[in-house]
Design an enzyme around this catalytic site. Structure first.
Site, PDB file in Angstrom:
ATOM      1  N   GLU A  84      -4.528   2.583  -4.301  1.00 41.23           N
ATOM      2  CA  GLU A  84      -3.081   2.478  -4.163  1.00 41.23           C
ATOM      3  C   GLU A  84      -2.649   1.149  -3.572  1.00 41.23           C
ATOM      4  O   GLU A  84      -1.510   1.000  -3.110  1.00 41.23           O
ATOM      5  CB  GLU A  84      -2.560   3.624  -3.289  1.00 41.23           C
ATOM      6  N   ASP A 122       0.856  -1.184   0.000  1.00 43.85           N
ATOM      7  CA  ASP A 122       0.000   0.000   0.000  1.00 43.85           C
ATOM      8  C   ASP A 122       0.894   1.237   0.000  1.00 43.85           C
ATOM      9  O   ASP A 122       1.763   1.390   0.865  1.00 43.85           O
ATOM     10  CB  ASP A 122      -0.903  -0.004   1.233  1.00 43.85           C
TER      11      ASP A 122
END
Length: 369
Positions: A287, A244
């Site tokens: 993301e 992430d």
């Protein structure tokens, strides 16, 4: 398995070529032989039966040689393994040779040339057919003039020239038609290529994320499930990792979504460059990414992921030189008999642990350290 399929396809293609060669030589050769045999029976074959037998023994030797070369695979040495042009020129040559011996019904023999042209309509370029047709028409005229010079009593020059002119016009019409067919063939090939590109694009969109080019979530989960089953049977290690990008919302807010997209693409590029051919990376949304490392132990997986984290942290972006993009990663090793959901949950928990420890780090899942 792939090599076997390639060999099987090559053998099937060779089989189709052999069928075409057999049809061209046996069917076409038989029709030619029958027409000339009828001429010999009508006493229209110069030299009589002996000349007929000698000529067609030579012709059929050539036919059988072509078949033999194809059976033995020597046709694969040619630029065009289908032997289309050699067949066209050989068939035309023997047709013209036999036209020298046939009187009165010479045009009947030469009409077989249009059947020969049919073999090349869908496989030869227009200029190749024009050359073949031009040579045939001029050679036919040369035969008529030569026979009139050497055997004037056996040649009705006016009638022969009328037949020749008819043949020349029909050949011209046939070549014009072939050119039209060739143009249509080229257009169809272009349309098929465009259609193939569209199909490839649709298939790619079905399994890949459009922005990064990585696999999408649905396809990644399908592939991961299959890999896990293979790992259970083959007893090899598989590591999954959730990645992430840190503070990604702030990147979008401060620098704009275009730079945010560039960061995502750059991370995807770096991940692809570090993973081996059997590994893969997928964008799970926003993301967040999933990385799957196959036939890899914990130590090796951690080294690869640490390198990925380090590479991104030291990447500079031209649009924002002060930006330091980082990534947090949580990984977990597949345990025998462990459900897929539990395996991924351990990697997800490791990711949140990495976030809690201050981000920009790689954390191993519970039970794997």
């Amino acid at each position: 398995m792939q090599g076997w399929l390639i060999t099987g396809e090559a053998d099937a293609h060779q089989g189709r070529i052999l069928q075409r060669v057999l049809f061209a030589t046996l069917a076409g050769g038989s029709a030619h032989t029958i027409v000339c045999w009828i001429a010999a029976q009508l006493d229209f074959f110069r030299g009589g039966g002996d000349a007929f037998m000698q000529l067609f023994a030579w012709i059929w030797s050539g036919h059988l040689l072509l078949i033999g070369l194809t059976l033995l695979g020597f046709n694969r040495l040619f630029r065009d393994p289908s032997l289309t042009l050699p067949l066209l020129w050989w068939s035309t040559s023997v047709l013209l040779v036999s036209a020298w011996y046939v009187d009165h019904i010479r045009l009947c023999v030469m009409l077989l040339f249009f059947a020969i042209l049919q073999m090349g309509v869908f496989r030869c370029r227009s200029r190749e057919l024009v050359l073949l047709g031009g040579v045939c028409v001029l050679t036919y005229l040369g035969i008529v003039v030569s026979l009139w010079h050497w055997y004037p009593e056996a040649v009705d020059l006016t009638g022969e020239l009328i037949q020749w002119a008819t043949f020349a016009l029909m050949t011209m019409a046939m070549i014009i038609l072939s050119d039209e067919i060739s143009a249509i063939r080229i257009k169809l090939r272009e349309r098929n290529h465009e259609l193939g590109q569209i199909v490839d694009r649709i298939q790619s969109l079905a399994i890949r994320d459009e922005l990064t080019g990585l696999y999408n979530r649905r396809y990644a989960m399908e592939r991961l499930a299959k890999i896990r089953e293979m790992a259970e049977r083959g007893a090899f290690g598989v590591v999954v990792a959730y990645a992430d990008l840190d503070h990604f919302k702030q990147i979008n807010d401060r620098h704009g979504h275009s730079l945010g997209d560039e960061v995502l693409r750059e991370f995807a590029r770096q991940a692809r460059s570090l993973l081996s051919g059997r590994d893969f990376c997928a964008r799970f949304g926003g993301e967040e990414f999933l990385l799957v490392l196959v036939k890899t132990d914990l130590q090796r997986a951690r080294e690869v992921l640490e390198q990925l984290r380090h590479t991104l942290a030291h990447t500079r972006f031209e649009q924002a030189p002060d930006l330091h993009a980082t990534v947090s990663i949580g990984l977990a090793v597949c345990h025998p008999g462990e459900p897929l959901e539990d395996w991924l949950a351990r990697a997800d928990a490791a990711l949140y642990h990495a976030k809690g420890l201050g981000r920009n780090r790689v954390v191993v899942g519970e039970g794997d350290a």
